[in-house]
Structures are given as C-alpha cells and as structure tokens.
Design a protein around this motif. Structure first.
Motif, mmCIF file in Angstrom:
data_model
loop_
_atom_site.group_PDB
_atom_site.id
_atom_site.type_symbol
_atom_site.label_atom_id
_atom_site.label_comp_id
_atom_site.label_asym_id
_atom_site.label_seq_id
_atom_site.Cartn_x
_atom_site.Cartn_y
_atom_site.Cartn_z
ATOM 1 N N ARG A 36 0.942 -1.414 0.136
ATOM 2 C CA ARG A 36 -0.009 -0.156 -0.112
ATOM 3 C C ARG A 36 0.918 1.307 0.019
ATOM 4 N NH1 ARG A 36 -3.296 0.443 5.229
ATOM 5 N NH2 ARG A 36 -3.880 -1.590 4.677
ATOM 6 N N TYR A 37 1.904 1.336 0.932
ATOM 7 C CA TYR A 37 2.729 2.682 0.957
ATOM 8 C C TYR A 37 3.973 2.354 0.070
ATOM 9 C CZ TYR A 37 -0.337 3.834 4.753
ATOM 10 O OH TYR A 37 -1.473 3.968 5.370
ATOM 11 N N ASN A 38 4.307 1.233 -0.543
ATOM 12 C CA ASN A 38 5.705 0.979 -1.384
ATOM 13 C C ASN A 38 6.947 1.381 -0.512
ATOM 14 O OD1 ASN A 38 4.738 0.291 -4.058
ATOM 15 N ND2 ASN A 38 4.002 2.249 -4.363
ATOM 16 N N PHE A 39 7.069 0.484 0.456
ATOM 17 C CA PHE A 39 8.149 0.504 1.110
ATOM 18 C C PHE A 39 8.582 -1.021 1.478
ATOM 19 C CE2 PHE A 39 5.155 0.065 4.769
ATOM 20 C CZ PHE A 39 5.906 -0.799 5.605
ATOM 21 N N VAL A 40 9.792 -1.421 2.065
ATOM 22 C CA VAL A 40 10.594 -2.219 2.471
ATOM 23 C C VAL A 40 11.315 -2.143 3.499
ATOM 24 C CG1 VAL A 40 10.375 -3.867 0.280
ATOM 25 C CG2 VAL A 40 12.505 -2.122 0.934
ATOM 26 N N PRO A 41 11.100 -2.984 4.699
ATOM 27 C CA PRO A 41 11.978 -2.724 5.682
ATOM 28 C C PRO A 41 13.290 -3.254 5.609
ATOM 29 C CG PRO A 41 10.564 -4.563 6.259
ATOM 30 C CD PRO A 41 10.199 -4.065 4.952
ATOM 31 N N ALA B 245 15.265 4.790 -2.316
ATOM 32 C CA ALA B 245 15.712 3.689 -3.059
ATOM 33 C C ALA B 245 14.661 4.017 -4.352
ATOM 34 C CB ALA B 245 15.473 2.208 -2.835
ATOM 35 N N THR B 246 15.278 3.351 -5.588
ATOM 36 C CA THR B 246 14.548 3.511 -6.608
ATOM 37 C C THR B 246 13.038 2.714 -6.682
ATOM 38 O OG1 THR B 246 15.273 1.610 -7.925
ATOM 39 C CG2 THR B 246 16.404 3.716 -7.964
ATOM 40 N N LEU B 247 12.120 3.528 -7.306
ATOM 41 C CA LEU B 247 10.639 2.708 -6.930
ATOM 42 C C LEU B 247 10.700 1.192 -7.701
ATOM 43 C CD1 LEU B 247 7.681 2.864 -6.211
ATOM 44 C CD2 LEU B 247 7.161 3.809 -8.524
ATOM 45 N N SER B 248 11.522 1.038 -8.850
ATOM 46 C CA SER B 248 11.454 -0.118 -9.459
ATOM 47 C C SER B 248 12.063 -1.237 -8.481
ATOM 48 C CB SER B 248 12.251 -0.126 -10.845
ATOM 49 O OG SER B 248 13.578 0.268 -10.621
ATOM 50 N N GLN B 249 13.127 -0.932 -7.781
ATOM 51 C CA GLN B 249 13.876 -1.723 -6.938
ATOM 52 C C GLN B 249 12.870 -2.588 -5.899
ATOM 53 O OE1 GLN B 249 17.519 -0.420 -5.726
ATOM 54 N NE2 GLN B 249 18.748 -1.084 -7.500
ATOM 55 N N ILE B 250 12.178 -1.121 -5.146
ATOM 56 C CA ILE B 250 11.298 -1.472 -4.172
ATOM 57 C C ILE B 250 10.024 -2.516 -4.546
ATOM 58 C CG2 ILE B 250 9.516 -0.562 -2.842
ATOM 59 C CD1 ILE B 250 11.364 1.662 -2.274
#
Length: 579
Positions: free
Chosen positions: A90-95, A132-137
């Motif tokens: 939902r928020y486009n993040f990774v820990p 970080a870049t959106l595509s990598q996330i």
C-alpha cells in the motif's frame, strides 16, 4: 549524518502518532492466496534506468537521507514477517533493518512526510527512511510476496507445537476426515503453495521429513537442502501425506511399505511432472518430490553443448575427440546427482545426425531429445538394462547410451557392443576414474576386453557457482589456506570471490552449478598397467605423468577463475588430492 528536510531543525524520521496505536495483525487483511497454477510469474529485478537512479540519488541528497541500492540487498525474512505484506504494498516500502529505537525502511519519495507518519503510527515505532528507486522496491516486494510470503501465509496456523506422544497416540486418518472442509482446505493450500514456491525458487526436490514432535519441509536448491518454512505441528503429518498420496494416486491406507507415484501440474503455461517417493520411518512416513520440468529442460537440451557443462579447454578438446570415435566405450562416473546424464546428453547433442541412429535405454527417461530413440527401463514388466540392450542391438544402432551399468550382464553386453563396432556411452557409480577399473573387474568382466573397449573415463562432480549479483572479493588467512591444502606463499595475496547473499540467490551467495572433471586417457601404458593388475595408485601416478589433471585441480581452477569458493570445493573434493 542526521536526516533532515529543508529545515535542519526538522528531522525526517517520524514518531508514531499517539492517537493511532498499532492494530493487531489480524485486523490487517491478508493477501489472497491463489492456487499455484493461477499465481502470476515472478519478474527478475530489472536494471534501473540511469534517469531513475539519478533522480533517487538527487532526492536523497536534497533531503539528506542515505541512498539504498536494493540490487545487492540481503533479505531479512524474519524482519519481513513482522510487517504486514499489504501494508508494504500500500505504501511502497520495504523494511531494511530493525534498530533498538527505530525501523529503517526504503521509500522512493522521502518528501511524503504524511505517509511516513502513517506508517509509523500503524507499526507503532519510529521510522528512519532511506531512499531507493521505485522499480527496485516493487521488484523486491513482488519476489518476496509471491514466494516465501505466500508459503508463510499458507502455513499459518500449522506452526510447530511440542506435543506428547500420548496426545497423538489415537490419531487416525479417514476419507471422511479428508473430505471435511475444515481439514482439507488449509492442507490443500499448504501443499499447493509448497509446490509453487519450490518451482519459484528453482528447487530440484521437495523433502518432507517427519520427527517425533514436528514436520519439516525442505527444498534442495543447487544441490543443498534449505528449510522452506518453520516446523509444522506433528498432528498435521497424516493429512499432509494423505494429500500428497491422493495427488499421486497412491494408497492412503498403506503406511508400512514404500510407495512411488507421479502427478503433474501446470506452471507458467507448461506442464511439470513430480516423481513422488513415500518411505516409512520410525516417526511416520517421509516424502520426497522430485521436480521434472521436462518441457523447460527439453528446450534447453535442444541447444545443449559441452561448453555449457563447464569443461576446461584441454579436457573439452580431448573429450570431443573421444565422442567422435567410430566405436568403443565412453564412460562417465560420479555419485548420484553429479550431472553425468547431462554431460552424456550434451555429447549426444553434438554428434547426432540424420545419417546415424542413436538409441538410449534409461531409468527413467527424464528429458527427451528430438532425433534420438529413447527407451525407459520397466523392471516390473521385465524390461531391464540387460534385456533392453540386447533388443537395441537388433535395431541396427550406430551409437548407444546405457543409462547406468548396475550388473555384470549389462557390463558384458555393453563391452561386447563397443568391441563390435558400436560407440557406447554409459555411466557407473564410482568415486574417481581409477576406482572404475576395480569396479568393472570386481563384476567379473575380463580385463582384456574391458581395456580394449574403453576410449576414456570421465569423472565428474558439481560445484555451486557464486551469485553474479552479490559477488565480492575476499582474502583468506594463512591458517585457512593450510587447512585447504594450499601453499600460503602462492595464495596469500590472491583475491578469492564469495557471494554476500542477495534476493537473487536467496541469501546463500550461490546461484546455479558447474561441473569439475578428471579425464583418463586409455593410453597403451595405462592399458598395460591395468592388464598387469598393478595397484590403482600406480595407474594414478602414471596418468599424472601423462598430464592428467584430477578433480581437485579442476576445482582449484574454478576458484582461480572466480566461479566458485574455496569452501565449496573443500566440501566436494578431497583436500589431499592437491598435494
């Protein structure tokens, strides 16, 4: 460096909102888990466009945050499990890292402070962002969610609990119990997602092992067993095994004798066979599911050559000469799973033509090659290697492949075929090229016929190759070099390669395998030593004098070229062989 926005006094890190306590995990909707055949394919991480990376680095500098390159990021599965997967999507993040006072996460836009505050409020902890870049996330989220996360969701509620044997004493399984919606649905979900995840992670086998208090599921990836999930409660053992038996059309009531079966699934538009073996143990039945991706492998084998197998240049030149001889025997040896059949298929692929007839007899025919007649062994119906080989000779072949020599009768027929104008390819289980000689002589084969038929003996092993996405250089200490049988003076300043572990290799540092070889030429001198029944050590020394390189030397060559690690070759070859 302190994370700030335009105002140096204002920190970018977000505190949890007091009015929004973190909801329990159950309150956050779980992702819908589809059957294995319906799940979308996993895309490999794409290479970032220069503009996207440059834009992300610019944002990081502007907001005084660190830039995180996720291409070489090592997944922390334990940390990922603590964050609801739908929240990350939902928020486009990774820990990235859990610290004592904050959770470090990767986001593509650090200017969205309201979003960071929401994440902090929902998770109930302070957030420290990286850029970080959106595509990598997105790629990281896709791969994580579609493989390990799907499996974790499927096995939820079946986790490990220690129970006494008395609690399990009266446990039984029945058709009525299997037909119950309550019991069947979670088990079907678990088994299907276990199979799907195995295919996603390139596993060659799925192992289901039973212990006194738990059930373990493991994948064999690149020849090494890796745990697939947390241990499952022992009470689910019978239901899981019964589900696998039903899929394989086996007897669910029989638990005292081994059973073998097969089933097939459709995955990414192609059919994949699974060979199932059920084995009773002291704690219950174990199962091993061998993955046979025939369609994919047949496509690969169509263009398979000996270069792909991993031969050294000199060994490749010599081996190609032997596989083009008009008659004789080409013998490949090594333990189970060392790639012998792949090497022989590659050899047949290189020499096949419309002018010659090639027939193989195998147990089983795992991969099909166009233009070659392949016969499966069926011992239940009386079609053994020996009987099949006798029939093959009446079909006017030019070249023959015998999957394995297991007994004296098959060995004698294969040798006679090589002596009467056929080129015979075959395999035998032995540790090295010299041990093969003793193996055949112990079968009662005449030494003269054996050495007259042999063109060459090739011994082979497989070693894991370093993941190209996370490879880094290191140096070993003198003590480590000595333990590996290497001269510190020669190797002290050598830059070894090792994989740090990343998303592509599942954190192992390895991805794929290559072969190491030793090739024995049957020269006149070697033949005379065998006929004179000289010790194998003398045969080995003579072969070394004639320029033969052994498995250990082949393995060290792969280390020098940065293909594999010192630790890996020490596991596969004897250290003494290099001295």
């Amino acid at each position: 460096m302190t994370d700030t926005v335009a105002n140096p006094e204002a920190p970018l890190s977000s505190q949890p909102a007091a009015a929004e306590p973190r909801p329990p995990l159950a309150a956050i909707p779980s992702p819908v888990v589809l059957p294995p055949v319906a799940l979308p394919s996993v895309a490999l991480p794409s290479i970032d466009a220069p503009d996207e990376r440059a834009g992300a680095e610019k944002l990081a500098r502007r907001y005084r945050a660190e830039f995180a390159d996720l291409k070489h990021f090592k997944i922390q599965h334990d940390l990922l499990r603590t964050v609801p997967v739908d929240l990350m999507f939902r928020y486009n993040f990774v820990p990235l890292e859990q610290r004592e006072d904050a959770l470090v996460i990767a986001v593509s836009d650090p200017s969205r402070l309201m979003v960071l505050d929401e994440i902090a409020g929902l998770l109930g902890c302070r957030i420290e962002p990286r850029v970080a870049t959106l595509s990598q996330i997105n790629d990281l989220l896709k791969k994580t969610e579609q493989s390990q996360r799907v499996l974790d969701e499927a096995s939820e509620g079946l986790t490990f609990d220690v129970i006494s044997s008395e609690e399990n004493a009266d446990e039984s399984i029945s058709i009525e119990k299997l037909a119950s919606d309550e019991d069947l649905s979670p088990i079907i979900r678990l088994v299907d997602t276990t199979i799907f995840t195995a295919l996603e992670r390139r596993a060659s086998d799925v192992h289901i092992e039973t212990y006194d208090d738990s059930l373990l599921v493991k994948y064999r990836i690149d020849g090494v067993l890796q745990p697939a999930m947390a241990p499952i409660a022992r009470e689910h053992h019978s239901t899981i095994l019964s589900r696998i038996k039903i899929m394989s059309e086996l007897d669910i009531a029989e638990r005292r004798v081994p059973q073998d079966g097969r089933f097939r699934v459709r995955y990414k538009g192609r059919l994949i066979d699974f060979r199932v073996s059920i084995m009773p143990t002291v704690h219950g039945e174990n199962a091993v599911l061998r993955v046979l991706d025939k369609e994919s492998m047949s496509e690969k084998f169509r263009n398979l050559t000996l270069e792909v197998v991993g031969f050294a240049e000199e060994d490749l030149r010599r081996f190609r000469r032997y596989i083009r001889e008009p008659y004789g025997m080409v013998l490949v040896t090594g333990p189970t799973g060392s790639g012998k059949t792949t090497t022989l298929y590659a050899a047949l692929n290189e020499i096949k033509s419309d002018e010659e007839k090639i027939i193989t007899i195998e147990d089983p025919v795992e991969y099909q090659i166009r233009g070659i007649t392949q016969i499966p062994v069926n011992e239940k119906k009386g079609l053994t290697f020996a009987r099949g080989l006798r029939s093959i000779l009446r079909h006017d072949p030019d070249k023959i492949l015998v999957g394995e020599i297991r007994d004296a009768e098959t060995a004698q027929i294969a040798i006679n075929s090589a002596l009467t104008g056929h080129l015979v390819f075959t395999t035998v289980h032995a540790n090295n090229v010299v041990d093969v000689l003793g193996r055949f002589l112990n079968m009662g084969v005449e030494a003269y016929n054996f050495v007259s038929a042999l063109n060459c003996i090739l011994a082979q092993r497989l070693v894991r190759t370093i993941c190209s996405h996370c490879s880094a250089t290191i140096r070993h200490t003198d003590e480590e070099l000595l333990q590996s049988g290497l001269d510190p003076d020669e190797w002290r300043n050598f830059e070894f390669h090792e994989g740090a572990g990343c998303i592509e290799c599942g954190g192992t540092g390895y991805r794929g395998r290559t072969a190491i070889h030793e090739l024995l030429d049957l020269t006149d001198t070697i033949r005379e030593l065998i006929l004179d029944k000289k010790p194998t050590s003398e045969v080995r020394r003579q072969a070394q004098r004639e320029g033969m390189s052994f498995l250990r030397e082949s393995a060290l060559d792969r280390v020098r070229r940065g293909f594999t690690t010192l630790k890996e070759i020490n596991k596969v070859t004897f250290i003494e062989a290099s001295r």
